[in-house]
Design a protein around this motif. Structure first.
Motif, PDB file in Angstrom:
ATOM      1  N   MET A 135       0.889  -1.198  -0.090  1.00 22.55           N
ATOM      2  CA  MET A 135       0.015   0.118   0.079  1.00 22.55           C
ATOM      3  C   MET A 135       0.893   1.292   0.011  1.00 22.55           C
ATOM      4  O   MET A 135       1.973   1.198   0.368  1.00 22.55           O
ATOM      5  CB  MET A 135      -0.956   0.038   1.081  1.00 22.55           C
ATOM      6  CG  MET A 135      -1.964  -1.223   1.111  1.00 22.55           C
ATOM      7  SD  MET A 135      -3.015  -1.124   2.549  1.00 22.55           S
ATOM      8  CE  MET A 135      -4.333   0.232   1.726  1.00 22.55           C
ATOM      9  N   GLU A 136       0.459   2.372  -0.640  1.00 19.36           N
ATOM     10  CA  GLU A 136       0.932   3.625  -0.546  1.00 19.36           C
ATOM     11  C   GLU A 136       0.886   4.489   0.581  1.00 19.36           C
ATOM     12  O   GLU A 136       0.197   4.083   1.583  1.00 19.36           O
ATOM     13  CB  GLU A 136       0.473   4.400  -1.689  1.00 19.36           C
ATOM     14  CG  GLU A 136       0.464   3.766  -3.070  1.00 19.36           C
ATOM     15  CD  GLU A 136       2.017   3.729  -3.761  1.00 19.36           C
ATOM     16  OE1 GLU A 136       2.819   4.538  -3.370  1.00 19.36           O
ATOM     17  OE2 GLU A 136       2.353   2.736  -4.504  1.00 19.36           O
ATOM     18  N   ALA A 137       2.105   5.220   0.965  1.00 19.86           N
ATOM     19  CA  ALA A 137       2.024   6.156   2.269  1.00 19.86           C
ATOM     20  C   ALA A 137       0.577   6.843   2.075  1.00 19.86           C
ATOM     21  O   ALA A 137       0.018   7.267   1.377  1.00 19.86           O
ATOM     22  CB  ALA A 137       3.065   6.985   2.040  1.00 19.86           C
ATOM     23  N   GLY A 138      -0.004   6.740   3.495  1.00 18.15           N
ATOM     24  CA  GLY A 138      -1.185   7.490   3.545  1.00 18.15           C
ATOM     25  C   GLY A 138      -2.499   6.723   3.287  1.00 18.15           C
ATOM     26  O   GLY A 138      -3.406   7.146   3.566  1.00 18.15           O
ATOM     27  N   GLU A 139      -2.277   5.624   2.617  1.00 20.22           N
ATOM     28  CA  GLU A 139      -3.608   4.763   2.380  1.00 20.22           C
ATOM     29  C   GLU A 139      -4.180   4.257   3.827  1.00 20.22           C
ATOM     30  O   GLU A 139      -3.330   3.835   4.736  1.00 20.22           O
ATOM     31  CB  GLU A 139      -3.159   3.755   1.571  1.00 20.22           C
ATOM     32  CG  GLU A 139      -3.188   3.962   0.013  1.00 20.22           C
ATOM     33  CD  GLU A 139      -3.101   2.894  -1.069  1.00 20.22           C
ATOM     34  OE1 GLU A 139      -4.229   2.578  -1.280  1.00 20.22           O
ATOM     35  OE2 GLU A 139      -2.147   2.325  -1.451  1.00 20.22           O
ATOM     36  N   ASP A 140      -5.247   3.876   3.556  1.00 21.68           N
ATOM     37  CA  ASP A 140      -6.165   3.605   4.837  1.00 21.68           C
ATOM     38  C   ASP A 140      -5.669   2.080   5.030  1.00 21.68           C
ATOM     39  O   ASP A 140      -6.480   1.270   4.394  1.00 21.68           O
ATOM     40  CB  ASP A 140      -7.484   3.846   4.872  1.00 21.68           C
ATOM     41  CG  ASP A 140      -8.024   3.283   6.014  1.00 21.68           C
ATOM     42  OD1 ASP A 140      -7.677   3.092   6.970  1.00 21.68           O
ATOM     43  OD2 ASP A 140      -9.640   3.310   6.032  1.00 21.68           O
ATOM     44  N   ARG A 141      -4.960   1.769   6.014  1.00 27.75           N
ATOM     45  CA  ARG A 141      -4.627   0.116   6.309  1.00 27.75           C
ATOM     46  C   ARG A 141      -5.668  -0.433   7.227  1.00 27.75           C
ATOM     47  O   ARG A 141      -5.557  -1.732   7.407  1.00 27.75           O
ATOM     48  CB  ARG A 141      -3.125   0.184   7.030  1.00 27.75           C
ATOM     49  CG  ARG A 141      -2.194   0.261   5.874  1.00 27.75           C
ATOM     50  CD  ARG A 141      -0.602   0.315   6.312  1.00 27.75           C
ATOM     51  NE  ARG A 141       0.331   0.394   5.435  1.00 27.75           N
ATOM     52  CZ  ARG A 141       0.527   1.588   4.717  1.00 27.75           C
ATOM     53  NH1 ARG A 141      -0.373   2.728   4.753  1.00 27.75           N
ATOM     54  NH2 ARG A 141       1.292   1.460   3.864  1.00 27.75           N
ATOM     55  N   ASN A 142      -6.671   0.484   7.557  1.00 22.69           N
ATOM     56  CA  ASN A 142      -7.792  -0.457   8.289  1.00 22.69           C
ATOM     57  C   ASN A 142      -8.863  -0.817   7.278  1.00 22.69           C
ATOM     58  O   ASN A 142      -9.840  -1.480   7.476  1.00 22.69           O
ATOM     59  CB  ASN A 142      -8.396   0.763   9.147  1.00 22.69           C
ATOM     60  CG  ASN A 142      -7.779   1.261  10.285  1.00 22.69           C
ATOM     61  OD1 ASN A 142      -7.105   0.198  10.897  1.00 22.69           O
ATOM     62  ND2 ASN A 142      -7.678   2.221  10.665  1.00 22.69           N
ATOM     63  N   ASP A 143      -8.666  -0.414   5.908  1.00 21.95           N
ATOM     64  CA  ASP A 143      -9.446  -0.971   4.687  1.00 21.95           C
ATOM     65  C   ASP A 143      -8.921  -2.646   4.536  1.00 21.95           C
ATOM     66  O   ASP A 143      -7.839  -2.724   3.795  1.00 21.95           O
ATOM     67  CB  ASP A 143      -9.530  -0.103   3.778  1.00 21.95           C
ATOM     68  CG  ASP A 143     -10.162  -0.657   2.490  1.00 21.95           C
ATOM     69  OD1 ASP A 143     -10.793  -1.888   2.493  1.00 21.95           O
ATOM     70  OD2 ASP A 143     -10.603   0.150   1.552  1.00 21.95           O
ATOM     71  N   ILE A 144      -9.320  -3.403   5.139  1.00 23.15           N
ATOM     72  CA  ILE A 144      -9.043  -4.683   5.402  1.00 23.15           C
ATOM     73  C   ILE A 144      -8.912  -5.461   3.763  1.00 23.15           C
ATOM     74  O   ILE A 144      -8.013  -6.002   3.509  1.00 23.15           O
ATOM     75  CB  ILE A 144      -9.753  -5.769   6.143  1.00 23.15           C
ATOM     76  CG1 ILE A 144      -9.445  -5.254   7.676  1.00 23.15           C
ATOM     77  CG2 ILE A 144      -9.319  -7.250   5.967  1.00 23.15           C
ATOM     78  CD1 ILE A 144      -8.055  -5.314   8.093  1.00 23.15           C
ATOM     79  N   GLY A 145     -10.147  -5.090   3.004  1.00 19.87           N
ATOM     80  CA  GLY A 145      -9.895  -5.364   1.570  1.00 19.87           C
ATOM     81  C   GLY A 145      -9.046  -5.041   0.764  1.00 19.87           C
ATOM     82  O   GLY A 145      -8.311  -5.541   0.015  1.00 19.87           O
ATOM     83  N   LYS A 146      -8.656  -3.675   1.019  1.00 23.53           N
ATOM     84  CA  LYS A 146      -7.423  -2.985   0.160  1.00 23.53           C
ATOM     85  C   LYS A 146      -6.190  -3.759   0.586  1.00 23.53           C
ATOM     86  O   LYS A 146      -5.508  -4.297  -0.253  1.00 23.53           O
ATOM     87  CB  LYS A 146      -7.272  -1.646   0.322  1.00 23.53           C
ATOM     88  CG  LYS A 146      -8.109  -0.661  -0.709  1.00 23.53           C
ATOM     89  CD  LYS A 146      -7.780   0.712  -0.353  1.00 23.53           C
ATOM     90  CE  LYS A 146      -7.766   1.398  -1.581  1.00 23.53           C
ATOM     91  NZ  LYS A 146      -7.323   2.968  -1.286  1.00 23.53           N
ATOM     92  N   LEU A 147      -6.023  -3.841   1.887  1.00 22.79           N
ATOM     93  CA  LEU A 147      -4.695  -4.543   2.529  1.00 22.79           C
ATOM     94  C   LEU A 147      -4.545  -6.123   1.884  1.00 22.79           C
ATOM     95  O   LEU A 147      -3.617  -6.401   1.565  1.00 22.79           O
ATOM     96  CB  LEU A 147      -4.858  -4.414   3.890  1.00 22.79           C
ATOM     97  CG  LEU A 147      -3.591  -4.848   4.732  1.00 22.79           C
ATOM     98  CD1 LEU A 147      -2.190  -4.044   4.496  1.00 22.79           C
ATOM     99  CD2 LEU A 147      -3.880  -4.988   6.091  1.00 22.79           C
ATOM    100  N   CYS A 148      -5.736  -6.800   2.060  1.00 19.48           N
ATOM    101  CA  CYS A 148      -5.698  -8.016   1.640  1.00 19.48           C
ATOM    102  C   CYS A 148      -5.382  -8.156   0.086  1.00 19.48           C
ATOM    103  O   CYS A 148      -4.641  -9.381  -0.483  1.00 19.48           O
ATOM    104  CB  CYS A 148      -7.087  -8.978   1.685  1.00 19.48           C
ATOM    105  SG  CYS A 148      -7.214  -9.270   3.654  1.00 19.48           S
ATOM    106  N   ALA A 149      -5.916  -7.307  -0.886  1.00 18.73           N
ATOM    107  CA  ALA A 149      -5.575  -7.377  -2.169  1.00 18.73           C
ATOM    108  C   ALA A 149      -4.176  -6.972  -2.449  1.00 18.73           C
ATOM    109  O   ALA A 149      -3.481  -7.609  -3.356  1.00 18.73           O
ATOM    110  CB  ALA A 149      -6.589  -6.401  -2.904  1.00 18.73           C
TER     111      ALA A 149
END
Length: 105
Positions: A80-94
């Motif tokens: 993930m890029e700096a500043g992206e929401d790491r609480n968005d589990i869907g994005k993190l898992c992708a």
């Protein structure tokens, strides 16, 4: 494996080494770190791998010299890029499977 066989292997090969990779979400890191400390007390060496983001949070939260020599803390990117929401589990898992396997040696 018998205790005698384990001791012979340990003498020949050194202490067993475990790679610990917690999922970078609330509630996974601390219990696995506690398990790792317990394993170290039983003669294991541990490499504890966090994402860069989580690693920085862990390092800043730990009291100095609280880990000791048995655990090596390392970090790898989560994709993930700096500043992206790491609480968005869907994005993190992708993002993780795209980046992490290539950086984990």
């Amino acid at each position: 494996m018998s205790v005698g066989t384990y001791r012979k292997l340990k003498t020949k090969m050194g202490p067993p080494h475990i790679l610990v990779i917690p999922f970078p979400a609330q509630g996974h890191v601390i219990p696995l770190l506690e398990l790792s400390l317990c394993l170290v007390r039983h003669g294991f060496r541990v490499t504890f791998v966090n994402t860069d983001h989580t690693h920085n949070r862990v390092i800043n939260a730990l009291p100095e010299n609280s880990i000791g020599d048995g655990i090596r803390l390392v970090s790898i990117p989560d994709g993930m890029e700096a500043g992206e929401d790491r609480n968005d589990i869907g994005k993190l898992c992708a993002a993780m499977p795209k980046v992490m396997p290539g950086t984990l040696e």
